[in-house]
Write an enzyme that holds these catalytic residues in place. Structure first.
Site: not given
Length: 234
Positions: A7, A9, A57, A153, A158
């Site tokens: 994942d 960001e 985030h 997040h 995640d």
């Protein structure tokens, strides 16, 4: 089989607008076992983060001032994922950003697809649950994965939730990991989980005459409907 749940960001939504990766998280699964091996980096993007992204985030521009740039961690990242299957939720988004960073860094790899397979769990979820919401939050609720700590997040958070969701979606984790973040147990990474041996003989509950009759009636119906091929009668 080695898989990496991944994942990211980012500073915003579109690479075409110059947005960059600011966090990348990778968790390793080998033979459907979460091993505890991971790669996690915060990255200096050399640009401001979109305020709407910060709301998602919680990563600030100030926090990233002393963090490495993608080019500085690129080789370590590529070595970690090389040859694995990447498990990503909404893969085009993360893959697009990773490939954007690879092109900017001008390293030995320009497309992550050239060194990894890609499995998009959003596509898989839509095939399994058509017409339903298939966000990561919705899948956590559907598969009873505890996401209560997900206020904001985060790439590693995640990825951990997605690992649990993926294993549940595809049949459950086949070996027991007591501590995902710690080392493998003393039995070794490939040792099967074993149930404790009962200390006393298990109790056998015999069916009643009525239950036996109902069972035989059901077998007769199955045998008739299958043309005499009922396996339980053999």
């Amino acid at each position: 089989m080695r898989q990496i749940v991944l994942d990211t960001e980012t500073t915003g939504l579109e690479t075409s607008e110059g947005h960059r990766i600011i966090e990348i998280g990778c968790l390793e699964i080998v033979n459907r076992r979460v091993t505890g091996e991971r790669l996690h980096e915060y990255l200096q993007p050399d640009r401001a983060i979109d305020p709407r992204a910060i709301e998602v985030h919680g990563i600030s521009n100030e926090f990233l001032l002393d963090k490495p740039r993608f080019a500085e961690v690129m080789d370590r990242f590529l070595d970690f994922v090389d040859g694995a299957e990447l498990i990503i939720h909404n893969a085009p988004f993360d893959v697009g950003f990773i490939n954007h960073e690879l092109r900017l860094a001008k390293g030995r790899v320009r497309r992550i697809e050239d060194v990894c397979g890609i499995l998009d769990t959003l596509v898989l979820a839509r095939q399994m649950h058509p017409g339903s919401r298939n966000s990561l939050d919705a899948l956590c609720k559907r598969y009873q994965v505890d996401a209560s700590g997900r206020v904001l997040h985060g790439a590693v958070l995640d990825a951990g939730l997605l690992a649990d969701v993926y294993l549940a979606m595809t049949g459950g984790q086949v070996t027991l990991t007591l501590d995902r973040e710690g080392p493998a147990d003393a039995a070794g990474p490939s040792a099967p989980a074993r149930a404790p041996r009962p200390s006393a003989p298990l109790r056998v509950i015999e069916p009643t005459a009525e239950e036996r009759a109902e069972h035989e009636a059901l077998l007769a119906l199955l045998d008739q409907s299958s043309g005499g091929s009922c396996q339980w009668r053999r």
